[in-house]
Design an enzyme around this catalytic site. Structure first.
Site, PDB file in Angstrom:
ATOM      1  CB  THR A 177      -0.924   0.021   1.417  1.00 48.34           C
ATOM      2  OG1 THR A 177      -1.895  -1.029   1.041  1.00 48.34           O
ATOM      3  CG2 THR A 177      -1.595   1.367   1.379  1.00 48.34           C
ATOM      4  CG  PHE A 179      -0.052   4.510   3.915  1.00 47.12           C
ATOM      5  CD1 PHE A 179      -1.292   4.607   4.292  1.00 47.12           C
ATOM      6  CD2 PHE A 179       0.728   3.502   4.015  1.00 47.12           C
ATOM      7  CE1 PHE A 179      -1.905   3.703   4.890  1.00 47.12           C
ATOM      8  CE2 PHE A 179       0.415   2.300   4.535  1.00 47.12           C
ATOM      9  CZ  PHE A 179      -1.127   2.398   5.037  1.00 47.12           C
TER      10      PHE A 179
END
Ligand code: PEP
Ligand code: MN
Length: 585
Positions: A177, A179
């Site tokens: 992921t 961010f």
């Protein structure tokens, strides 16, 4: 003053773990502020409740997290840096639970989606969405329900006193992921200094733009970027709400918006779009969590420096460059599933029977040693016996019993792997692969464990010099496995009073020459029950990162190494002694 960082969720959620890791790498103090929604992450920064916020913008399996980009754009926030985080999902249970008995699995819906294939193997288990990964872990812990499990990051294990039932359960192992960490427009200088650490050429810029519904409109925009030799890192489109067939594009490009060629291209782009919003420029993602287990966060000040005031290495270090202390800035820390770190700032005790003999024997021993402070369980399944007629170990059955004992007590397990053929399966089942003294120079075996992601405990050969031990470690490191611990277990000398001669001088020498953690095994070192206790004290005092000792519910009945098996009371005495000795990690 600590930096207050807002994230969505509670402690133990992936965002909080990613934040802690990021700040500890920077050596900057932070205070994490968990809030219920993505929008509140943004508003916490706008209102001044937090200095920075963290929002996901991309996931390798689920794709763009539009809310992330949209909120940063909508509130005119200033991105500072991206953080790439490997989402490692584990199946977590309460101590004593067994994978075969799980009837319910709780997790964030996105995480459930990422682990669909694994979940389908849990026949009969009900899947229950929860608001957040941290909440799923906390509620599991509070429930004390052995039939319930949660999906979460390894850090939730120590945080909520859980155990690991299965690891790497995501459909795809490379599950990242991305961010963005952002601040408000009027952030104080120390907050702004969290960005701007990479060169303008290496920074990225994110844009949102819309084009007219016209032939070639997007191609024209891309052409402008291509002519300026700007690389795209991402391009995604979505229909503009309320405007049928008009598209909004999410673009990440390489280079800071302040660089002249980027600034000029953005100006041209503005003329060719119906709207253009430069979300901002930011640093590129720092290294993400390691593949197997994420390390417990340590501040820079706490992390042991590998290069403190040591004299130069001997010329022979050319033959063990990767094991050499100078090859790394910091000493190697080997994180394990229950939050234990070998080579960290706590002394670790590894204990268990020489051989796994029965379910009762290993479970009873595991419970006894863990209750008294052991953090890793040992147990031989394949035994290297000098006499071919001696007990050879229960093989895979023993591995299953040992891992069951590990799950029941929330401890990682270590067991010896004797042959190349066993490596594949052993690496799937145990947490640490032990290479026995007799195999220290089995180079094919060293290469085979070097190709695995499991930590390796490499025992010093019966007549091996420290040089040879370091070269053996080099075989493993050279294959790409960085997690090697060196174990001093006694060597052959002319002395016959003890089983071997425990060479404690190996500890300072190895710690000076290598960044790898050093373990001492006094059980095989002296081979006599009553001499093990003083040598445990000595091992801690001389700077070992861990000790490994053999314990049996009834030493007289032990099927291997009976003379050196400690009773539960002996073990308790050793643990009390060790409390008195400072650890010089
Ligand atoms: C063991 O630890 O189980 C063992 C067999 O030790 P070594 O290889 O040091 O003899
Ligand atoms: Mn033994």
């Amino acid at each position: 003053m600590a930096i207050i960082a807002a994230f969505q969720g509670i402690d133990g959620a992936h965002s909080s773990v990613a934040l802690a890791d990021h700040f500890s790498r920077l050596g900057v103090m932070h205070e994490a502020l968990g809030v219920p929604t993505f929008r509140q992450v943004a508003t916490s920064v706008i209102s001044g409740k937090a200095d920075v916020g963290l929002l996901p913008v991309d996931n390798a399996i689920a794709g763009t997290v539009r809310d992330g980009y949209d909120l940063i754009a909508q509130y005119d926030l200033v991105p500072l840096t991206e953080i790439e985080w490997r989402m490692e999902h584990r199946l977590l249970g309460v101590p004593g639970s067994l994978l075969s008995e799980i009837r319910e699995v709780h997790a964030h819906p996105l995480v459930l989606a990422e682990c669909g294939r694994f979940l389908s193997t849990l026949a009969g288990a009900r899947i229950v969405p929860s608001v957040d990964t941290g909440v799923a872990a906390r509620e599991l812990s509070e429930s004390k329900d052995r039939s319930r499990a949660a999906l979460g990051p390894p850090q939730a294990i120590a945080r909520y006193q859980l155990i690991e039932l299965a690891q790497n359960v995501a459909d795809h192992p490379e599950n990242y992921t991305r961010f963005l960490l952002f601040a408000g427009r009027d952030a104080r200088p120390e907050v702004r200094a969290l960005g701007g650490r990479t060169s303008p050429e290496r920074r990225k810029t994110s844009l949102l733009f819309a084009t007219r519904h016209e032939q070639g409109a997007l191609a024209k925009c891309l052409g402008i970027l291509a002519e300026a030799s700007i690389n795209l890192a991402k391009l995604e489109s979505r229909p503009k709400l309320g405007k049928a067939w008009e598209y909004l594009f999410y673009v990440d490009l390489e280079g800071d918006a302040g660089l002249p060629h980027v600034a000029t291209a953005l100006e041209r782009l503005r003329e060719n779009t119906t709207s253009l919003q430069v979300i901002g420029s930011y640093d590129v993602g720092a290294a993400s969590a390691p593949a197997v287990t994420a390390p417990a966060p340590l501040t820079e000040a706490e992390a042991p420096k590998a290069t403190l005031d040591f004299p130069p290495l001997p010329a022979s270090s050319k033959s063990w460059p990767k094991a050499a202390r100078t090859s790394r800035e910091h000493a190697t820390r080997i994180p394990l599933a229950n939050g234990t770190v070998i080579g960290g700032n706590e002394f670790v005790v590894i204990a268990g029977p020489c051989s796994v003999e029965s379910r009762d024997q290993v479970l009873e021993t595991a419970q006894a040693v863990v209750a008294r402070g052991a953090r890793v369980l040992r147990g031989g399944a394949f035994k290297p016996r000098t006499n071919p007629y001696s007990f050879q170990g229960l093989g895979w059955e023993a591995v299953a019993l040992l891992t069951e004992a590990g799950r029941a007590t929330g401890c990682p397990v270590v067991s010896e792997v004797m042959s190349v053929e066993q490596v594949e399966r052993m690496a799937r089942e145990v947490d640490i692969l032990q290479i026995g003294a007799r195999n220290m120079q089995n180079f094919d075996l060293l290469r085979a464990v070097g190709q695995k992601e499991r930590p390796v405990m490499l025992k010093r050969g019966l007549s091996a010099s420290l040089e040879e031990l370091l070269q053996a470690a080099e075989y493993i490191l050279a294959e790409g496995n960085p997690h090697v611990m060196l174990c001093e277990r006694g060597i052959r000398t002319f002395e016959t009073a003890t089983r071997n001669t425990l060479d404690l001088s190996a500890v300072p020498v190895l710690r000076e020459r290598s960044h790898l953690p050093v373990i001492v095994d006094p059980s095989h070192g002296v081979g006599v029950r009553r001499w093990i206790r003083p040598l445990c004290r000595a091992a801690k005092a001389v700077g070992a990162h861990a000790i490994m000792i053999e314990v049996h519910p009834n030493p007289a009945q032990a099927k291997s190494d009976a003379d050196q098996a400690l009773t539960f009371d002996d073990f308790a005495g050793i643990m009390l002694d060790l409390e008195q000795i400072p650890f010089s990690g």
